[in-house]
Write a protein that holds these residues in place. Structure first.
Motif, PDB file in Angstrom:
ATOM      1  N   ALA A  65      -6.161 -11.934 -16.295  1.00 19.18           N
ATOM      2  CA  ALA A  65      -6.433 -11.675 -17.600  1.00 19.18           C
ATOM      3  C   ALA A  65      -8.160 -11.385 -17.887  1.00 19.18           C
ATOM      4  CB  ALA A  65      -6.192 -13.270 -18.431  1.00 19.18           C
ATOM      5  N   ALA A  66      -8.971 -12.178 -17.422  1.00 15.42           N
ATOM      6  CA  ALA A  66     -10.386 -12.151 -17.669  1.00 15.42           C
ATOM      7  C   ALA A  66     -10.817 -10.632 -17.323  1.00 15.42           C
ATOM      8  CB  ALA A  66     -11.343 -13.103 -16.825  1.00 15.42           C
ATOM      9  N   GLY A  67     -10.262  -9.770 -16.446  1.00 17.91           N
ATOM     10  CA  GLY A  67     -10.286  -8.760 -16.137  1.00 17.91           C
ATOM     11  C   GLY A  67      -9.638  -7.502 -17.024  1.00 17.91           C
ATOM     12  N   GLY A  68      -9.063  -7.993 -17.962  1.00 14.65           N
ATOM     13  CA  GLY A  68      -8.206  -7.315 -18.809  1.00 14.65           C
ATOM     14  C   GLY A  68      -6.928  -6.713 -18.435  1.00 14.65           C
ATOM     15  N   HIS A  69      -6.382  -7.527 -17.399  1.00 14.27           N
ATOM     16  CA  HIS A  69      -4.864  -7.056 -16.803  1.00 14.27           C
ATOM     17  C   HIS A  69      -4.022  -8.196 -17.543  1.00 14.27           C
ATOM     18  CE1 HIS A  69      -6.855  -4.218 -14.107  1.00 14.27           C
ATOM     19  NE2 HIS A  69      -7.879  -5.290 -13.777  1.00 14.27           N
ATOM     20  N   ALA A  70      -3.591  -7.994 -18.736  1.00 14.75           N
ATOM     21  CA  ALA A  70      -2.681  -8.702 -19.332  1.00 14.75           C
ATOM     22  C   ALA A  70      -1.227  -8.814 -18.674  1.00 14.75           C
ATOM     23  CB  ALA A  70      -2.588  -8.335 -20.949  1.00 14.75           C
ATOM     24  N   GLU A  71      -0.649  -7.684 -18.577  1.00 14.20           N
ATOM     25  CA  GLU A  71       0.588  -7.587 -18.003  1.00 14.20           C
ATOM     26  C   GLU A  71       0.791  -8.650 -16.389  1.00 14.20           C
ATOM     27  OE1 GLU A  71       3.271  -4.217 -17.786  1.00 14.20           O
ATOM     28  OE2 GLU A  71       2.040  -3.217 -19.446  1.00 14.20           O
ATOM     29  N   LEU A  72      -0.416  -8.030 -15.872  1.00 11.17           N
ATOM     30  CA  LEU A  72      -0.284  -8.872 -14.382  1.00 11.17           C
ATOM     31  C   LEU A  72      -0.496 -10.250 -14.713  1.00 11.17           C
ATOM     32  CD1 LEU A  72      -0.785  -8.772 -11.406  1.00 11.17           C
ATOM     33  CD2 LEU A  72      -2.687  -8.624 -11.533  1.00 11.17           C
ATOM     34  N   ALA A  73      -1.465 -10.812 -15.530  1.00 15.76           N
ATOM     35  CA  ALA A  73      -1.485 -12.184 -15.715  1.00 15.76           C
ATOM     36  C   ALA A  73      -0.086 -13.117 -16.304  1.00 15.76           C
ATOM     37  CB  ALA A  73      -2.537 -12.388 -17.036  1.00 15.76           C
ATOM     38  N   VAL A  74       0.387 -12.173 -17.293  1.00 16.80           N
ATOM     39  CA  VAL A  74       1.994 -13.083 -17.960  1.00 16.80           C
ATOM     40  C   VAL A  74       2.837 -12.935 -16.791  1.00 16.80           C
ATOM     41  CG1 VAL A  74       3.614 -12.737 -19.613  1.00 16.80           C
ATOM     42  CG2 VAL A  74       0.936 -12.535 -20.222  1.00 16.80           C
ATOM     43  N   SER A  75       2.940 -11.774 -16.252  1.00 16.58           N
ATOM     44  CA  SER A  75       4.064 -11.348 -15.305  1.00 16.58           C
ATOM     45  C   SER A  75       3.809 -12.204 -14.079  1.00 16.58           C
ATOM     46  CB  SER A  75       4.165 -10.193 -14.581  1.00 16.58           C
ATOM     47  OG  SER A  75       4.241  -9.081 -15.706  1.00 16.58           O
ATOM     48  N   ASN A  76       2.733 -12.724 -13.699  1.00 16.48           N
ATOM     49  CA  ASN A  76       2.349 -13.462 -12.697  1.00 16.48           C
ATOM     50  C   ASN A  76       3.244 -15.055 -12.990  1.00 16.48           C
ATOM     51  OD1 ASN A  76       1.112 -14.654 -10.120  1.00 16.48           O
ATOM     52  ND2 ASN A  76       0.207 -15.967 -11.558  1.00 16.48           N
ATOM     53  N   ALA A  77       2.646 -15.506 -14.210  1.00 16.97           N
ATOM     54  CA  ALA A  77       2.969 -16.645 -14.577  1.00 16.97           C
ATOM     55  C   ALA A  77       4.458 -16.931 -14.829  1.00 16.97           C
ATOM     56  CB  ALA A  77       2.294 -17.021 -16.163  1.00 16.97           C
ATOM     57  N   VAL A  78       5.303 -15.967 -15.575  1.00 14.39           N
ATOM     58  CA  VAL A  78       6.416 -16.168 -15.493  1.00 14.39           C
ATOM     59  C   VAL A  78       7.657 -15.750 -14.663  1.00 14.39           C
ATOM     60  CG1 VAL A  78       8.392 -15.317 -17.162  1.00 14.39           C
ATOM     61  CG2 VAL A  78       6.321 -15.446 -18.255  1.00 14.39           C
ATOM     62  N   GLY A  79       7.005 -14.775 -13.579  1.00 14.86           N
ATOM     63  CA  GLY A  79       7.685 -14.438 -12.370  1.00 14.86           C
ATOM     64  C   GLY A  79       7.571 -15.560 -11.575  1.00 14.86           C
ATOM     65  N   GLY A  80       6.367 -16.292 -11.561  1.00 13.81           N
ATOM     66  CA  GLY A  80       6.525 -17.428 -10.734  1.00 13.81           C
ATOM     67  C   GLY A  80       7.568 -18.561 -11.073  1.00 13.81           C
ATOM     68  N   GLY A 219       0.625   2.494  -7.058  1.00 15.97           N
ATOM     69  CA  GLY A 219       1.151   3.356  -7.977  1.00 15.97           C
ATOM     70  C   GLY A 219       2.124   2.024  -8.840  1.00 15.97           C
ATOM     71  N   LEU A 220       2.317   1.051  -8.382  1.00 10.70           N
ATOM     72  CA  LEU A 220       3.338   0.053  -8.818  1.00 10.70           C
ATOM     73  C   LEU A 220       2.685  -0.459 -10.304  1.00 10.70           C
ATOM     74  CD1 LEU A 220       4.311  -1.979  -5.718  1.00 10.70           C
ATOM     75  CD2 LEU A 220       5.675  -0.198  -6.864  1.00 10.70           C
ATOM     76  N   THR A 221       3.516  -0.687 -11.360  1.00 10.51           N
ATOM     77  CA  THR A 221       3.032  -1.466 -12.601  1.00 10.51           C
ATOM     78  C   THR A 221       2.614  -2.723 -11.951  1.00 10.51           C
ATOM     79  OG1 THR A 221       5.207  -2.137 -12.952  1.00 10.51           O
ATOM     80  CG2 THR A 221       4.794  -0.004 -13.700  1.00 10.51           C
ATOM     81  N   GLU A 222       1.622  -3.235 -13.103  1.00  6.71           N
ATOM     82  CA  GLU A 222       1.110  -4.551 -12.870  1.00  6.71           C
ATOM     83  C   GLU A 222       2.330  -5.612 -13.051  1.00  6.71           C
ATOM     84  OE1 GLU A 222      -2.053  -5.324 -15.825  1.00  6.71           O
ATOM     85  OE2 GLU A 222      -3.215  -3.677 -14.801  1.00  6.71           O
ATOM     86  N   SER A 223       3.379  -5.254 -13.874  1.00 10.29           N
ATOM     87  CA  SER A 223       4.563  -6.012 -13.981  1.00 10.29           C
ATOM     88  C   SER A 223       5.193  -6.210 -12.817  1.00 10.29           C
ATOM     89  CB  SER A 223       5.414  -5.601 -15.159  1.00 10.29           C
ATOM     90  OG  SER A 223       4.952  -5.424 -16.399  1.00 10.29           O
ATOM     91  N   VAL A 224       5.453  -5.344 -11.950  1.00 12.30           N
ATOM     92  CA  VAL A 224       6.192  -5.398 -10.646  1.00 12.30           C
ATOM     93  C   VAL A 224       5.354  -6.164  -9.742  1.00 12.30           C
ATOM     94  CG1 VAL A 224       6.980  -4.123  -8.722  1.00 12.30           C
ATOM     95  CG2 VAL A 224       7.469  -3.184 -11.148  1.00 12.30           C
ATOM     96  N   VAL A 225       3.990  -5.686  -9.732  1.00 10.17           N
ATOM     97  CA  VAL A 225       2.980  -6.589  -8.932  1.00 10.17           C
ATOM     98  C   VAL A 225       3.080  -8.053  -9.127  1.00 10.17           C
ATOM     99  CG1 VAL A 225       0.695  -6.765  -7.991  1.00 10.17           C
ATOM    100  CG2 VAL A 225       1.640  -4.511  -8.350  1.00 10.17           C
ATOM    101  N   GLY A 226       3.061  -8.230 -10.590  1.00 12.11           N
ATOM    102  CA  GLY A 226       2.949  -9.796 -10.999  1.00 12.11           C
ATOM    103  C   GLY A 226       4.223 -10.449 -10.626  1.00 12.11           C
ATOM    104  N   THR A 227       5.429  -9.664 -10.747  1.00 10.84           N
ATOM    105  CA  THR A 227       6.706 -10.359 -10.320  1.00 10.84           C
ATOM    106  C   THR A 227       6.952 -10.571  -8.971  1.00 10.84           C
ATOM    107  OG1 THR A 227       7.395  -9.466 -12.527  1.00 10.84           O
ATOM    108  CG2 THR A 227       9.034 -10.397 -11.308  1.00 10.84           C
ATOM    109  N   LEU A 228       6.719  -9.589  -8.219  1.00 12.66           N
ATOM    110  CA  LEU A 228       7.156  -9.595  -6.974  1.00 12.66           C
ATOM    111  C   LEU A 228       6.099  -9.922  -5.855  1.00 12.66           C
ATOM    112  CD1 LEU A 228       9.201  -6.033  -6.865  1.00 12.66           C
ATOM    113  CD2 LEU A 228       9.994  -8.361  -6.802  1.00 12.66           C
ATOM    114  N   THR A 286       4.499  -6.657 -22.767  1.00  8.00           N
ATOM    115  CA  THR A 286       5.644  -5.546 -22.818  1.00  8.00           C
ATOM    116  C   THR A 286       6.822  -6.133 -22.934  1.00  8.00           C
ATOM    117  OG1 THR A 286       5.951  -4.730 -20.570  1.00  8.00           O
ATOM    118  CG2 THR A 286       3.990  -3.845 -21.775  1.00  8.00           C
ATOM    119  N   TYR A 287       7.989  -5.291 -22.912  1.00 10.87           N
ATOM    120  CA  TYR A 287       9.411  -5.878 -22.895  1.00 10.87           C
ATOM    121  C   TYR A 287       9.387  -6.295 -21.565  1.00 10.87           C
ATOM    122  CZ  TYR A 287      10.560  -1.909 -20.298  1.00 10.87           C
ATOM    123  OH  TYR A 287      10.879  -0.743 -18.917  1.00 10.87           O
ATOM    124  N   ARG A 288       8.910  -5.980 -20.584  1.00 10.05           N
ATOM    125  CA  ARG A 288       9.290  -6.395 -19.037  1.00 10.05           C
ATOM    126  C   ARG A 288       8.796  -7.992 -19.064  1.00 10.05           C
ATOM    127  NH1 ARG A 288       6.193  -1.664 -18.372  1.00 10.05           N
ATOM    128  NH2 ARG A 288       7.416  -0.025 -17.280  1.00 10.05           N
TER     129      ARG A 288
END
Length: 341
Positions: A65-80, A219-228, A286-288
């Motif tokens: 999140a501090a690096g500006g990667h909002a999708e990765l931050a939230v996907s990591n939290a909820v995906g966890g 090339g994977l989205t931050e949502s996929v990286v965060g979730t998987l 996002t919706y993801r």
């Protein structure tokens, strides 16, 4: 971090192994501390074991999140949270006497599950509601924090007021203190627990940094990286400690550690909102991420039904809730992955 994809994958794998290795030892120390301090397995699992095994996830989300990667931050939290709920179903496979949710049913776990469902609704409301932020922080972040601590108090009170309790059966596991633990040094146990926690936090930092590079290089989205990737790897302590707790008979600690840790993991979104400086993080998701929250809510609801129904045996010696949770998790993650391709 180096720019090489191969080196970052190596860093990612090594950090994940460290998290798993250290997490194995945490469950034994946590079980001893539960007996030594008198806190009980439910509170020890919810607050201390759940919170410390989430340290790697905290570092991952906040750093992203501090690096500006909002999708990765939230996907990591909820995906966890989704991964850890599925891990509880996996742990059910290791308990042969009966369905894990039957044996570990307790009012504390039911209250925690209800709290988790309530906390999950707050980020969804913030996402769907009008844009609001003060100094880049959404009011939902403060509500999320207040609700979490109020919920912990309810969990604590539920164990002392005895307004409701599960009917005891031959398969019900009762949390009984181990008298042999009383001779151990409380100070040494806390220091050992703290050392494990710091190690997991450091490993989480490297998981976050290497995860961002892997996302950019593949090339994977931050949502996929965060979730998987980051969510599953930073959730390895929960898997290891839960299976270890089940194998040593600390069933309340196992279930409480997962559900309580999931409640704590929603605080990662609040911490990420504080670290994200491009506005409210709820406006950047996002919706993801909303899909993940809804999936997690459904999985948690099924888990609660399992704790209430208390099926003794089911498909493959696991309860119907464990079977459905695994199907939902695999299907949901696969849907998210192929949708992003």
């Amino acid at each position: 971090m180096p720019d090489s994809l191969a080196i970052n994958i190596l860093i990612f794998v090594v950090s994940a192994v460290v998290v798993a290795f250290v997490g194995t030892r945490m469950s034994k120390v946590a079980d001893r501390l539960a007996d030594k301090t008198g806190l009980g397995e439910a509170i020890m699992g919810a607050v201390f074991l759940g919170g410390t095994t989430s340290l790697s996830g905290i570092v991952t989300s906040v750093t992203a999140a501090a690096g500006g990667h909002a999708e990765l931050a939230v996907s990591n939290a909820v995906g966890g949270i989704a991964a850890q709920t599925a891990f509880l179903a996996v742990a059910d496979l290791f308990y042969k006497e009966s369905n894990l949710e039957h044996a570990a049913a307790s009012i504390a776990n039911l209250v925690q599950g209800t709290l988790l469902l309530s906390l999950l609704s707050i980020p969804i409301l913030a996402f769907a509601g009008p844009p609001l932020s003060f100094w880049g922080v959404h009011p939902a972040t403060l509500v999320l924090m207040a609700a979490y601590f109020a919920g912990l108090r309810l969990v604590s009170l539920s164990q002392t007021e005895n307004m409701w309790q599960p009917r005891q059966t031959n398969e019900t596991a009762v949390d009984k203190p181990d008298d042999a633990v009383q001779s151990r040094s409380l100070r040494k146990m806390w220091l050992k627990f703290l050392g494990y926690a710091v190690t997991i936090a450091i490993a989480g930092y490297f998981i976050a940094q290497s995860g961002v590079v892997i996302a950019a290089k593949t090339g994977l989205t931050e949502s996929v990286v965060g979730t998987l990737l980051t969510a599953v790897s930073t959730s390895l302590p929960e898997l290891v400690t839960t299976v270890a707790a089940v194998r040593q008979g600390a069933l309340t600690l196992a279930v409480g550690g997962i559900i309580g840790g999931n409640c704590f993991d929603l605080m990662l979104i609040a911490f990420s909102d504080l670290a994200y400086r491009d506005g409210s993080i709820y406006e950047a998701i996002t919706y993801r991420q909303v899909f993940l929250m809804a999936l997690t809510g459904l999985m948690t609801g099924i888990l609660l039904l399992g704790l209430l129904k208390r099926e003794r045996h089911g498909i493959g010696n696991i309860g119907f809730e464990s079977f459905l949770i695994l199907i939902l998790y695999v299907g949901g993650v696969a849907s998210l992955f192929f949708k992003s391709r």
